[in-house]
Design a protein around this motif. Structure first.
Motif, short mmCIF file in Angstrom:
data_model
loop_
_atom_site.label_atom_id
_atom_site.label_comp_id
_atom_site.label_asym_id
_atom_site.label_seq_id
_atom_site.Cartn_x
_atom_site.Cartn_y
_atom_site.Cartn_z
N SER A 206 34.17 35.69 40.70
CA SER A 206 35.09 35.67 39.56
C SER A 206 35.92 34.40 39.64
N GLU A 207 35.85 33.58 38.61
CA GLU A 207 36.63 32.33 38.59
C GLU A 207 38.13 32.62 38.72
N THR A 208 38.60 33.64 38.04
CA THR A 208 40.02 33.97 38.08
C THR A 208 40.45 34.35 39.48
N PHE A 209 39.67 35.20 40.13
CA PHE A 209 40.05 35.66 41.46
C PHE A 209 39.93 34.55 42.49
N GLN A 210 38.94 33.67 42.32
CA GLN A 210 38.81 32.55 43.26
C GLN A 210 40.06 31.67 43.21
N GLN A 211 40.54 31.42 42.01
CA GLN A 211 41.76 30.62 41.86
C GLN A 211 42.97 31.33 42.48
N GLY B 222 43.14 29.25 45.54
CA GLY B 222 43.63 28.08 44.84
C GLY B 222 42.56 27.07 44.53
N ALA B 223 41.35 27.54 44.31
CA ALA B 223 40.22 26.65 44.05
C ALA B 223 39.33 27.27 42.99
N SER B 224 38.58 26.42 42.29
CA SER B 224 37.56 26.92 41.38
C SER B 224 36.35 27.36 42.19
N ILE B 225 35.41 28.03 41.54
CA ILE B 225 34.18 28.43 42.24
C ILE B 225 33.44 27.19 42.74
N TYR C 258 31.89 35.94 52.38
CA TYR C 258 32.12 37.20 51.68
C TYR C 258 32.03 36.95 50.19
N LEU C 259 31.03 37.53 49.55
CA LEU C 259 30.89 37.39 48.10
C LEU C 259 31.77 38.44 47.43
N SER C 260 33.03 38.06 47.19
CA SER C 260 33.96 39.02 46.60
C SER C 260 33.72 39.16 45.11
N MET C 261 34.13 40.30 44.58
CA MET C 261 33.83 40.69 43.19
C MET C 261 32.32 40.69 42.95
N LEU D 34 44.39 44.62 43.31
CA LEU D 34 43.83 44.49 41.96
C LEU D 34 43.07 45.73 41.52
N ALA D 35 42.75 46.59 42.48
CA ALA D 35 42.05 47.83 42.12
C ALA D 35 42.94 48.73 41.26
N GLN D 36 44.27 48.52 41.37
CA GLN D 36 45.24 49.28 40.59
C GLN D 36 45.06 50.78 40.76
N ASP D 37 44.70 51.17 41.99
CA ASP D 37 44.50 52.57 42.32
C ASP D 37 44.72 52.70 43.82
N GLU D 38 45.80 53.31 44.22
CA GLU D 38 46.14 53.37 45.65
C GLU D 38 45.13 54.17 46.46
N LEU D 39 44.28 54.94 45.80
CA LEU D 39 43.26 55.70 46.52
C LEU D 39 42.03 54.87 46.83
#
Length: 297
Positions: free
Chosen positions: A116-121, A125-128, A152-155, A253-258
């Motif tokens: 995810s470009e947004t999450f990488q930034q 602090g970098a683009s993909i 780690y391939l996140s997202m 970012l999961a917005q779910d504490e479970l």
């Protein structure tokens, strides 16, 4: 839940599974500061359990992750492993990699490469594209210091930003990473959205397409979906799986504490019940789990 696949037996010749314990993932977002001495005691307890690897700390700016500011002090207090457990630390740029490479005790560097470009930034602090260049640079530094880079391939199973995502994106980047010599990647379900079918499909494809690359999984989940996700990864052919005792940690970012890390105790129980092998000592695992409950309260 078991996912039928005609090629599964060929992928499952090895019944040995590398179990990776991630106290760093559990600690880094914890709301209360954890004293350095407590971290050292906990990690030294984990070192006795028989994990393949401990993801114990990170060399990133303390302004970004204050909880990990004492990584070097923690490292100085860790006893030599009695089960050949290797230490992994997360780095996000060349400076962090250089700091980590100065420590011979560290065996792995882990780099969070987001699809995810947004999450990488947000995360590094970098683009993909810039992150890919960092991977190449850090991979070279790691080799020069007799260490291995785990990407780690996140997202890897989708993102909450509506950034473009498809399995083909995962396949493309996995192949690109293999082409520059990366030998270990971990598919990360950063926000806990993956279904067992999706986990199986990705692991099966990559294990088949990239036989010389180690394909691991770093999964997050609500408590009810844990067993099915573990089964899907193993039946897909993965033999490297991350967990955190107690299921602590996860991504805000999961917005779910479970939605937290897969509980390592659940991984161990599944391995035992289904004929897989590991080096984990059940009694020492229980001792470490009790300690985790005392820390994360």
């Amino acid at each position: 839940m078991h996912i039928k696949d005609s090629t599964a037996p060929a992928l499952q010749k090895s019944r040995f599974v590398k179990v990776i314990e991630c106290p760093r993932d559990a600690m880094q977002g914890w709301k209360h500061p954890i004293p350095t001495a407590v971290k050292i005691d906990y990690i030294n307890t984990l070192m006795r359990v028989g994990f393949d690897t401990l993801d114990f700390g990170s060399f990133v700016s303390p302004k970004v992750i204050p909880q990990m500011a004492d990584t070097e002090a923690v490292l100085a207090g860790i006893h030599r492993p009695i089960h050949d457990t290797r230490l992994l630390t997360i780095v996000a740029n060349r400076r962090g990699a250089e700091d980590a490479c100065r420590h011979p005790e560290i065996g792995y560097l882990g780099f969070p490469f987001s699809l995810s470009e947004t999450f990488q930034q947000q995360n590094t602090g970098a683009s993909i594209t810039e992150a890919y260049e960092r991977v190449f640079d850090i991979h070279y530094l790691a080799k020069q210091s007799d260490k291995q880079l785990v990407v780690y391939l996140s997202m890897a199973f989708g993102n909450p930003y509506k950034d473009p995502y498809s399995k083909d994106v995962v396949y493309k980047w996995a192949h690109k990473l293999a082409s520059v010599g990366i030998t270990s990647i971990s598919l990360s379900d950063t926000v806990g959205v993956a279904t067992p079918e999706e986990i199986h499909a990705l692991t099966h494809h990559l294990v088949t397409a990239l036989p010389d690359m180690e394909i691991g999984v770093h999964l997050h989940s609500r408590p009810g979906g844990v067993t099915e996700k573990i089964a899907a990864a193993l039946e897909g052919g993965s033999r490297r799986i991350d967990g955190a005792l107690g299921g602590f940690g996860g991504c805000p970012l999961a917005q779910d504490e479970l939605v937290g890390n897969i509980d390592t105790a659940d991984i161990f129980e599944y391995l035992q019940k289904n004929g897989y092998e590991s080096r984990i000592d059940a009694g020492l695992l229980s001792e470490a789990r009790r300690m985790a409950r005392e820390i994360f309260v």
